[in-house]
Scaffold this active site. Structure first.
Site, mmCIF file in Angstrom:
data_model
loop_
_atom_site.group_PDB
_atom_site.id
_atom_site.type_symbol
_atom_site.label_atom_id
_atom_site.label_comp_id
_atom_site.label_asym_id
_atom_site.label_seq_id
_atom_site.Cartn_x
_atom_site.Cartn_y
_atom_site.Cartn_z
ATOM 1 N N ARG A 90 -12.379 7.185 6.673
ATOM 2 C CA ARG A 90 -12.715 5.787 6.444
ATOM 3 C C ARG A 90 -12.143 4.812 7.456
ATOM 4 O O ARG A 90 -12.321 3.598 7.305
ATOM 5 C CB ARG A 90 -12.302 5.410 5.018
ATOM 6 N N PRO A 124 -2.399 9.709 0.759
ATOM 7 C CA PRO A 124 -1.036 10.101 1.103
ATOM 8 C C PRO A 124 -0.014 9.051 0.662
ATOM 9 O O PRO A 124 -0.092 7.898 1.053
ATOM 10 C CB PRO A 124 -1.066 10.223 2.628
ATOM 11 N N GLU A 125 0.900 9.484 -0.182
ATOM 12 C CA GLU A 125 2.052 8.662 -0.554
ATOM 13 C C GLU A 125 3.294 9.376 -0.014
ATOM 14 O O GLU A 125 3.169 10.294 0.785
ATOM 15 C CB GLU A 125 2.099 8.476 -2.078
#
Length: 266
Positions: free
Chosen positions: A108, A2-3
DNA sequence: AATGGGACCTGCGCGC
DNA sequence: TGCGCGCAGGTCCCAT
C-alpha cells in the site's frame, strides 16, 4: 500490521543475517517510499556503506552505517523486509556484499524509508513515549491518571506509549479485563498495574512466536509469524469469548476497529 | 488542549 | 460472473 513484536522479530533476524555486510547497490523500483532525502541522495549515501548496527525504536527499524548515517524503515501496515530476496519484484532492493538482496515490499505504499545523518533527531522518534518495557507500575498509573482519553486509543498513541498498535492494544485490554472504552484516569492502581503487566506479557509472547501475520507481515525469511493462533479477541467478532462464550464485540474507537468481550471486560 | 475525522494507498471480500 | 463499494490501519494533518 507490524507492531513492536513484528519489528523486533525482523530486527533480530537482520542482526543474524545482514550485520557487517556492505550495501553494494540500491535499486529503487518505486521512488515514492523514499521519504528523505532525494532518491539520488538516498542511493548515493547507501551505496558502499557497511551495516554497522541494527536497532529498533518502537515500530521503527534503524540500520546504522559505517559512514555515520542511518537507514530508518517504518513498515506502517503492509511493509515487508525479506532476505534473501530476488531483487526484482520489490519496491526497493539492497544488493549486499554477499551477492544476495535485502528486499523491501509494500503493497500500500504507506511505508517510510529515510537516510538520515542523525536518526535520533527524526521528529517522529523524538516524539515517542517510553516502550511498555521501560516503565514501572507506579509511573504508568501516574501517566494514566492525568489522561481523560479512552484507554485503548491512548495505548496506541505513540507519543504516550510506543510500540503498541491496534492488535496488541486489544489483546492486552482483554487479558487485563478492562473495557477499551474506559477513560484512562478511571483505572485503579491495581487495574493499571495489571494492564501494564499484560501489555508486556502479550508483547513478549508475540516476540517468542515471531509476531502476528495478519495483513502482510512476514518474518525476514518470508515465513509468517505464529502468534495469530493465540489471539484472544482481535478479529474474532461474533465468535465466543474464550473465557465466557459471550460473542466478541466489534466497535469503532478512535476510528479503529476494536474487539472486546463485553462481559469479561469492565 | 485534546479529540475526531479525513487523507494517504491498494487489495480483498461482500452484496447485488 | 462481474462490478463497485467499503473496509483494513499507522501516522500526519487539519478542523473543531
Amino acid at each position: 500490521m507490524p507492531e513492536l513484536p513484528e519489528v523486533e522479530t525482523i530486527a533480530r533476524e537482520l542482526k543474524k543475517s545482514v550485520l557487517g555486510k556492505k550495501i553494494t547497490e540500491v535499486c529503487v523500483h518505486v521512488p515514492v517510499v523514499i521519504r528523505q532525502p532525494s532518491v539520488e541522495q538516498f542511493k548515493k549515501g547507501l551505496t558502499g556503506a557497511t551495516i554497522k548496527n541494527i536497532l529498533r525504536k518502537a515500530k521503527v527499524l534503524i540500520l546504522e552505517l559505517s559512514n555515520g548515517k542511518a537507514l530508518t524503515i517504518h513498515l506502517k501496515m503492509t511493509g515487508q523486509l525479506v532476505y534473501p530476496g530476488n531483487g526484482k519484484t520489490s519496491r526497493v532492493s539492497f544488493r549486499l556484499s554477499d551477492g544476495k538482496y535485502l528486499d523491501f515490499f509494500d503493497q500500500r505504499l504507506f511505508a517510510d524509508l529515510r537516510l538520515l545523518d542523525d536518526w535520533r533527531q527524526l521528529p517522529f522518534i523524538r516524539g515517542l513515549g517510553p516502550e511498555p518495557f521501560d516503565i514501572t507500575t507506579e509511573w504508568f498509573f501516574q501517566m494514566l491518571s492525568k489522561k481523560k482519553a479512552k484507554i485503548k486509543p491512548l495505548l496506541m498513541d505513540q507519543t504516550f506509549i510506543s510500540g503498541v498498535g491496534n492488535l496488541y492494544a486489544a489483546e492486552a485490554l482483554f487479558r487485563a479485563k478492562i473495557d477499551p472504552q474506559r477513560s484512562a484516569s478511571s483505572l485503579s492502581d491495581k487495574e493499571s498495574a495489571l494492564l501494564l503487566k499484560e501489555t508486556q506479557a502479550t508483547l513478549r509472547e508475540a516476540i517468542v512466536h515471531k509476531g502476528s501475520s495478519v495483513d502482510n507481515y512476514v518474518q525476514l525469511t518470508g515465513l509468517p509469524g505464529g502468534y495469530v493462533k493465540y489471539h484472544k479477541v482481535y478479529d474474532r467478532e461474533g465468535k465466543p469469548c474464550i473465557m465466557c462464550k459471550t460473542p466478541v464485540k466489534r466497535i469503532v474507537l478512535g476510528g479503529r476497529g476494536t474487539y472486546f468481550c463485553p462481559k469479561c471486560q469492565r
